[in-house]
Design an enzyme around this catalytic site. Sequence first.
Site, mmCIF file in Angstrom:
data_model
loop_
_atom_site.group_PDB
_atom_site.id
_atom_site.type_symbol
_atom_site.label_atom_id
_atom_site.label_comp_id
_atom_site.label_asym_id
_atom_site.label_seq_id
_atom_site.Cartn_x
_atom_site.Cartn_y
_atom_site.Cartn_z
ATOM 1 N N SER A 1 -132.967 -42.024 46.688
ATOM 2 C CA SER A 1 -132.847 -42.707 47.828
ATOM 3 C C SER A 1 -132.472 -44.117 47.651
ATOM 4 O O SER A 1 -132.574 -44.529 46.419
ATOM 5 C CB SER A 1 -134.071 -42.689 48.569
ATOM 6 O OG SER A 1 -134.250 -43.445 49.841
ATOM 7 N N TYR B 1 -143.217 -44.487 48.512
ATOM 8 C CA TYR B 1 -142.100 -43.495 48.541
ATOM 9 C C TYR B 1 -140.985 -44.278 47.945
ATOM 10 O O TYR B 1 -140.425 -43.552 46.954
ATOM 11 C CB TYR B 1 -141.696 -43.586 50.126
ATOM 12 C CG TYR B 1 -140.218 -42.709 50.073
ATOM 13 C CD1 TYR B 1 -140.189 -41.232 50.096
ATOM 14 C CD2 TYR B 1 -138.935 -43.109 50.401
ATOM 15 C CE1 TYR B 1 -138.999 -40.509 50.219
ATOM 16 C CE2 TYR B 1 -137.835 -42.664 50.622
ATOM 17 C CZ TYR B 1 -137.894 -41.117 50.391
ATOM 18 O OH TYR B 1 -136.718 -40.489 50.566
#
Length: 247
Positions: free
Chosen positions: A140, A153
């Site tokens: 990501s 995250y």
Amino acid sequence: MSKNPVALITGASRGIGKAVAMNFAKLGYDVALIARNEKLLQDVSNEIKVTYKVNTGVFALDVADIDKVETAVNKIINAHGKIDVLFNNAGIVYLGTSEVNPDEFQRMLDVNVKGVYNFVHAVAPQMKKQRSGYIMNLSSMAGKRALEATGVYGLTKYAVCGFNEALFYEMLEYNVKVTALCPSVIATDMTSNMPNFPDEEKIQLEDIIETVNFLLKLGANALIKDIEIYNRRFSLQTSLKINFNPK
């Protein structure tokens, strides 16, 4: 035994995983579908079989369970004799940094980090043996750029990027390619309720598919360790405030 190439996709029951699985089937790959929800996986499998003349395999499991992962991978190898592509996609997100609770933190570690390791650990020996293959790890932009809204995250995705880099170099001598995909916000059901951020302004699933196809088309001597896919709004803002309830 089918002569088709074989792609294994985790998190294949919806979103990015489903779109990528459908794309591999369109390209003529037999696909092994991995996720926890067997019904949703079976729906994807049925959709593929109706549209494309390829074989599918459904494996409902938790990617954090190494025993079940190894059992599934061994079944795939026994059935096909090879695995050509591993697309490590399964992931979850809980928002926040210091306020993320320990259970949420542990679950993100289990899925986002341990899940990636488990499938690489199970698949890499076969790819080394066959001296071919491609491992794509979905990381990501949060693994490249820290944000307060996605701190934990991001911790897990930074780990994926670090692991991917080491794996990239490890697999070079075996003729196996390794790439981390690092997109910013993608239009999926998980991000569908982000306020003031319409889906049409996000990266589209088709963009991820085109990225995968670009990587697959590269020559044997063209290697990409990681690829960043920016969102226009994300790039224009120095700090992105995220306020949504991921599904």
